[in-house]
Design a protein around this motif. Structure first.
Motif, PDB file in Angstrom:
ATOM      1  N   LEU A  44      -8.345   1.421   3.775  1.00  0.00           N
ATOM      2  CA  LEU A  44      -8.017   1.734   5.172  1.00  0.00           C
ATOM      3  C   LEU A  44      -8.926   0.974   6.127  1.00  0.00           C
ATOM      4  O   LEU A  44      -8.466   0.415   7.128  1.00  0.00           O
ATOM      5  CB  LEU A  44      -8.142   3.238   5.422  1.00  0.00           C
ATOM      6  N   ASN A  45     -10.212   0.926   5.824  1.00  0.00           N
ATOM      7  CA  ASN A  45     -11.162   0.238   6.703  1.00  0.00           C
ATOM      8  C   ASN A  45     -10.919  -1.267   6.725  1.00  0.00           C
ATOM      9  O   ASN A  45     -11.062  -1.902   7.770  1.00  0.00           O
ATOM     10  CB  ASN A  45     -12.602   0.531   6.277  1.00  0.00           C
TER      11      ASN A  45
ATOM     12  N   ASP B 178       0.306   5.196   8.638  1.00  0.00           N
ATOM     13  CA  ASP B 178       0.742   6.398   7.914  1.00  0.00           C
ATOM     14  C   ASP B 178       1.332   6.031   6.554  1.00  0.00           C
ATOM     15  O   ASP B 178       1.347   6.856   5.645  1.00  0.00           O
ATOM     16  CB  ASP B 178       1.751   7.199   8.740  1.00  0.00           C
ATOM     17  N   LEU B 179       1.791   4.789   6.405  1.00  0.00           N
ATOM     18  CA  LEU B 179       2.322   4.352   5.120  1.00  0.00           C
ATOM     19  C   LEU B 179       1.232   4.255   4.058  1.00  0.00           C
ATOM     20  O   LEU B 179       1.521   4.184   2.872  1.00  0.00           O
ATOM     21  CB  LEU B 179       3.021   2.995   5.258  1.00  0.00           C
ATOM     22  N   LEU B 180      -0.030   4.254   4.485  1.00  0.00           N
ATOM     23  CA  LEU B 180      -1.146   4.144   3.549  1.00  0.00           C
ATOM     24  C   LEU B 180      -1.801   5.490   3.259  1.00  0.00           C
ATOM     25  O   LEU B 180      -2.926   5.542   2.754  1.00  0.00           O
ATOM     26  CB  LEU B 180      -2.185   3.155   4.087  1.00  0.00           C
ATOM     27  N   GLU B 181      -1.099   6.566   3.536  1.00  0.00           N
ATOM     28  CA  GLU B 181      -1.621   7.905   3.234  1.00  0.00           C
ATOM     29  C   GLU B 181      -2.023   7.962   1.757  1.00  0.00           C
ATOM     30  O   GLU B 181      -1.270   7.557   0.880  1.00  0.00           O
ATOM     31  CB  GLU B 181      -0.527   8.934   3.527  1.00  0.00           C
ATOM     32  N   GLY B 182      -3.224   8.424   1.501  1.00  0.00           N
ATOM     33  CA  GLY B 182      -3.728   8.517   0.137  1.00  0.00           C
ATOM     34  C   GLY B 182      -4.500   7.290  -0.327  1.00  0.00           C
ATOM     35  O   GLY B 182      -5.043   7.284  -1.435  1.00  0.00           O
ATOM     36  N   ALA B 183      -4.557   6.248   0.498  1.00  0.00           N
ATOM     37  CA  ALA B 183      -5.304   5.041   0.124  1.00  0.00           C
ATOM     38  C   ALA B 183      -6.798   5.308   0.205  1.00  0.00           C
ATOM     39  O   ALA B 183      -7.248   6.110   1.034  1.00  0.00           O
ATOM     40  CB  ALA B 183      -4.933   3.884   1.046  1.00  0.00           C
TER      41      ALA B 183
ATOM     42  N   SER C 219       4.706  -9.630  -6.056  1.00  0.00           N
ATOM     43  CA  SER C 219       4.763  -8.563  -7.055  1.00  0.00           C
ATOM     44  C   SER C 219       4.222  -7.251  -6.485  1.00  0.00           C
ATOM     45  O   SER C 219       3.269  -7.246  -5.699  1.00  0.00           O
ATOM     46  CB  SER C 219       3.942  -8.974  -8.277  1.00  0.00           C
ATOM     47  N   TRP C 220       4.811  -6.137  -6.922  1.00  0.00           N
ATOM     48  CA  TRP C 220       4.380  -4.823  -6.438  1.00  0.00           C
ATOM     49  C   TRP C 220       2.948  -4.491  -6.840  1.00  0.00           C
ATOM     50  O   TRP C 220       2.321  -3.640  -6.217  1.00  0.00           O
ATOM     51  CB  TRP C 220       5.318  -3.730  -6.944  1.00  0.00           C
ATOM     52  N   ASP C 221       2.418  -5.137  -7.867  1.00  0.00           N
ATOM     53  CA  ASP C 221       1.044  -4.816  -8.260  1.00  0.00           C
ATOM     54  C   ASP C 221       0.002  -5.665  -7.515  1.00  0.00           C
ATOM     55  O   ASP C 221      -1.185  -5.582  -7.786  1.00  0.00           O
ATOM     56  CB  ASP C 221       0.857  -4.940  -9.772  1.00  0.00           C
ATOM     57  N   THR C 222       0.439  -6.443  -6.537  1.00  0.00           N
ATOM     58  CA  THR C 222      -0.479  -7.223  -5.701  1.00  0.00           C
ATOM     59  C   THR C 222      -1.302  -6.277  -4.836  1.00  0.00           C
ATOM     60  O   THR C 222      -0.778  -5.307  -4.282  1.00  0.00           O
ATOM     61  CB  THR C 222       0.311  -8.201  -4.806  1.00  0.00           C
TER      62      THR C 222
ATOM     63  N   GLY D  36       0.809  -1.211   0.000  1.00  0.00           N
ATOM     64  CA  GLY D  36       0.000   0.000   0.000  1.00  0.00           C
ATOM     65  C   GLY D  36       0.843   1.262   0.000  1.00  0.00           C
ATOM     66  O   GLY D  36       0.491   2.261  -0.632  1.00  0.00           O
ATOM     67  N   ALA D  37       1.973   1.232   0.702  1.00  0.00           N
ATOM     68  CA  ALA D  37       2.857   2.406   0.740  1.00  0.00           C
ATOM     69  C   ALA D  37       3.344   2.751  -0.666  1.00  0.00           C
ATOM     70  O   ALA D  37       3.308   3.912  -1.076  1.00  0.00           O
ATOM     71  CB  ALA D  37       4.039   2.145   1.662  1.00  0.00           C
TER      72      ALA D  37
END
Length: 195
Positions: free
Chosen positions: A79-80, A69-74, A145-148, A39-40
């Motif tokens: 987030l939920n 905080d690593l998911l800022e913008g998610a 993979s990063w697109d997971t 997510g980051a």
């Protein structure tokens, strides 16, 4: 109780180690670390892997734990799903440890030479996150993979993370199927014609 891990960048094996990174004291199991790292990159760092590496691996401290905080913008649904109680704990530096002289402790650069005693390792390669179950096979592990999706349900059993195995995920939760109710009314008998 802590689940000790490291987050690292790959290095040239001729240096004596395939990776170098930072120690993370709490919540090092894949079910916690992988959604945060995936997510980051996807949200907070908008695909900039080097920025993510600088933030976590090149930090001037070790980590007590990685946080929301690593998911800022998610999106809110992400987030939920990852933090259903909306506690939104932030990443925390490991800064409450001091030396006998009272000086703060310098961060530990974790390499293959000193990873003994840790349980999990996450190496941030260009093509994905190598997950190393150090208690099972410290030579390496499968790459996520990063697109997971960060909502993927990863399994945390170390023996499932062998280097020649696929990434272990739990099956998606089945969707509920609506079935019409069965009638509870008695069935009337057909009249029979007799001669």
């Amino acid at each position: 109780m802590s689940t000790r891990s490291f987050i690292a960048r790959p290095t040239d094996p001729s240096t004596g180690s395939r990776y170098a990174g930072r120690y993370c004291h709490f919540d090092g199991y894949p079910e916690n670390q992988l959604p945060l790292l995936l997510g980051a990159l996807q949200y907070r760092f908008a695909g900039d892997l080097e920025a993510l590496r600088r933030h976590i691996v090149d930090a001037p401290h070790d980590w007590s734990g990685l946080g929301m905080d690593l998911l800022e913008g998610a999106p809110e649904h992400v987030l939920n799903a990852l933090d259903p109680h909306a506690e939104r704990f932030p990443s925390r530096p490991l800064d409450d440890v001091v030396t006998p002289s009272g000086a703060p402790v310098e961060p530990i650069t974790v390499t293959q030479a000193n990873a003994d005693g840790l349980e999990w390792g996450y190496v941030l390669h260009d093509h994905g996150i190598e997950v190393i179950a150090l208690t099972w096979d410290d030579r390496g592990g499968p790459v996520v993979s990063w697109d997971t999706s960060p909502l993927t349900r990863f399994q945390g059993t170390p023996s499932l993370w062998g280097r020649d195995r696929p990434v272990p995920v739990r099956p998606s939760r089945p969707t509920l199927k609506v079935v019409p109710p069965v009638s509870t009314l008695p069935v009337t008998a057909k009249s029979r014609v007799t001669r």
